[in-house]
Write a protein that holds these residues in place. Structure first.
Motif, mmCIF file in Angstrom:
data_model
loop_
_atom_site.group_PDB
_atom_site.id
_atom_site.type_symbol
_atom_site.label_atom_id
_atom_site.label_comp_id
_atom_site.label_asym_id
_atom_site.label_seq_id
_atom_site.Cartn_x
_atom_site.Cartn_y
_atom_site.Cartn_z
ATOM 1 N N ASN A 102 -20.203 21.603 32.433
ATOM 2 C CA ASN A 102 -19.039 22.800 32.638
ATOM 3 C C ASN A 102 -18.723 23.123 31.090
ATOM 4 O O ASN A 102 -17.889 23.754 30.894
ATOM 5 N N SER A 103 -19.596 23.121 30.117
ATOM 6 C CA SER A 103 -19.607 23.580 28.873
ATOM 7 C C SER A 103 -18.379 22.879 28.296
ATOM 8 O O SER A 103 -17.625 23.604 27.324
ATOM 9 N N THR A 104 -17.999 21.488 28.139
ATOM 10 C CA THR A 104 -16.779 21.101 27.905
ATOM 11 C C THR A 104 -17.321 19.599 26.860
ATOM 12 O O THR A 104 -16.267 19.170 25.878
ATOM 13 N N ILE A 105 -18.210 19.152 26.798
ATOM 14 C CA ILE A 105 -18.709 18.087 26.301
ATOM 15 C C ILE A 105 -19.943 18.369 25.463
ATOM 16 O O ILE A 105 -21.002 18.897 25.808
ATOM 17 N N SER A 106 -19.963 17.858 24.414
ATOM 18 C CA SER A 106 -21.113 17.624 23.386
ATOM 19 C C SER A 106 -21.369 15.962 23.137
ATOM 20 O O SER A 106 -20.494 15.431 23.326
ATOM 21 N N GLY A 130 -13.507 12.133 33.537
ATOM 22 C CA GLY A 130 -13.581 10.700 33.898
ATOM 23 C C GLY A 130 -14.023 9.885 32.662
ATOM 24 O O GLY A 130 -14.705 10.242 31.561
ATOM 25 N N LEU A 131 -13.802 8.442 32.870
ATOM 26 C CA LEU A 131 -14.085 7.784 31.662
ATOM 27 C C LEU A 131 -15.302 7.073 31.750
ATOM 28 O O LEU A 131 -15.900 6.516 32.738
ATOM 29 N N ILE A 132 -16.118 7.182 30.509
ATOM 30 C CA ILE A 132 -17.442 6.575 30.306
ATOM 31 C C ILE A 132 -17.357 4.937 30.468
ATOM 32 O O ILE A 132 -16.106 4.576 30.635
ATOM 33 N N ASP A 170 -23.889 10.945 35.191
ATOM 34 C CA ASP A 170 -23.144 11.514 36.043
ATOM 35 C C ASP A 170 -21.400 11.748 35.657
ATOM 36 O O ASP A 170 -20.831 12.663 36.267
ATOM 37 N N VAL A 171 -21.170 10.854 34.794
ATOM 38 C CA VAL A 171 -19.966 11.044 34.182
ATOM 39 C C VAL A 171 -19.787 11.574 32.857
ATOM 40 O O VAL A 171 -18.896 12.418 32.383
ATOM 41 N N GLU A 172 -20.882 11.553 31.863
ATOM 42 C CA GLU A 172 -20.790 11.891 30.530
ATOM 43 C C GLU A 172 -21.094 13.461 30.431
ATOM 44 O O GLU A 172 -20.217 14.371 30.010
ATOM 45 N N MET A 173 -22.306 13.834 30.762
ATOM 46 C CA MET A 173 -22.337 15.439 30.661
ATOM 47 C C MET A 173 -22.970 15.881 31.768
ATOM 48 O O MET A 173 -22.922 17.314 32.050
ATOM 49 N N GLY A 174 -23.527 15.437 32.938
ATOM 50 C CA GLY A 174 -23.590 15.860 34.228
ATOM 51 C C GLY A 174 -24.784 16.626 34.557
ATOM 52 O O GLY A 174 -24.879 17.729 35.428
ATOM 53 N N LEU A 175 -25.707 16.641 33.735
ATOM 54 C CA LEU A 175 -26.815 17.697 34.018
ATOM 55 C C LEU A 175 -28.316 16.903 34.586
ATOM 56 O O LEU A 175 -28.184 15.552 34.315
ATOM 57 N N THR A 176 -29.070 17.641 35.006
ATOM 58 C CA THR A 176 -30.558 17.034 35.032
ATOM 59 C C THR A 176 -31.299 17.516 33.929
ATOM 60 O O THR A 176 -30.990 18.505 33.180
#
Length: 213
Positions: A102-106, A130-132, A170-176
């Motif tokens: 969702n373009s919120t985390i790097s 969510g917490l890692i 699935d918690v950190e950046m959520g991509l394939t």
């Protein structure tokens, strides 16, 4: 009157072209979500031949200690040497929040330079809040880690393997990986940076891995 209208249209057209050309030249660089234009130097910074301090290159410990100079622990693979263009690409990838679901985390969201590339929070927040699962360990001097294995449980065999895992969490950046490649291809600056680093503009997960490592 016609002359005035023509001049106004010309100004509006110029502004439109100017705005359009900058639409994809920004990336999120701070936790507040502010956008900064990619302001790369005409000549890349020197990353490949950094002059290391003497205590990195010379063993100052007495022979009774089983230590060596950090440079002797360098885990950089022979097939992935540090280059100026590659490190520049890696730095852009590291700070780009567009490379999350969702373009919120790097990468820099959890590995903050002002905190030794770690995080003051015990558990960092992922892309949906969510917490890692574990504390974000510092990545300072990862190049000189003798074992060359990464994460707290050392499940990543190499740094090249490690850097792709947070993207897919699935918690950190959520991509394939396919989604990661697609997003990178949608940004105007990545094909140029990949061409400089690898000789052509093809974007692959292997190249993303090599640049970040």
């Amino acid at each position: 009157m016609k002359s005035l209208c023509f001049k106004l249209l010309l100004i509006l057209a110029t502004l439109f072209v100017s705005c359009s050309s900058n639409n994809n030249d920004d990336y999120t660089d701070t936790e507040e979500g502010a956008f900064f234009e990619l302001n790369l130097p005409e000549t890349y910074f020197n990353y490949a031949n950094i002059e290391l301090p003497e205590h990195y290159t010379t063993n100052g410990f007495p022979s009774a200690f089983q230590f060596r100079a950090p440079i002797e622990y360098d885990n950089t693979p022979i097939d992935n040497p540090v280059t100026d263009a590659g490190a520049t690409l890696g730095r852009v990838l590291f700070y780009d929040k567009k490379l999350s679901a969702n373009s919120t985390i790097s990468c820099a969201s959890c590995h903050k330079s002002e905190h030794g590339f770690s995080d003051l929070d015990t558990l960092s927040e992922g892309f949906e809040g969510g917490l890692i699962r574990r504390h974000s360990m510092s990545i300072v001097n990862a190049r000189f880690y003798a074992d060359g294995r990464f994460f707290w449980d050392e499940r990543a065999q190499t740094l090249e393997e490690q850097v792709l895992m947070p993207f897919q969490d699935d918690v950190e950046m959520g991509l394939t990986l396919q989604e990661l490649i697609q997003i990178a291809n949608e940004q105007s600056y990545y094909p140029i940076l990949f061409k400089d680093a690898f000789g052509d503009s093809s974007i692959t997960s292997d190249r993303i891995s090599r640049a970040l490592a």
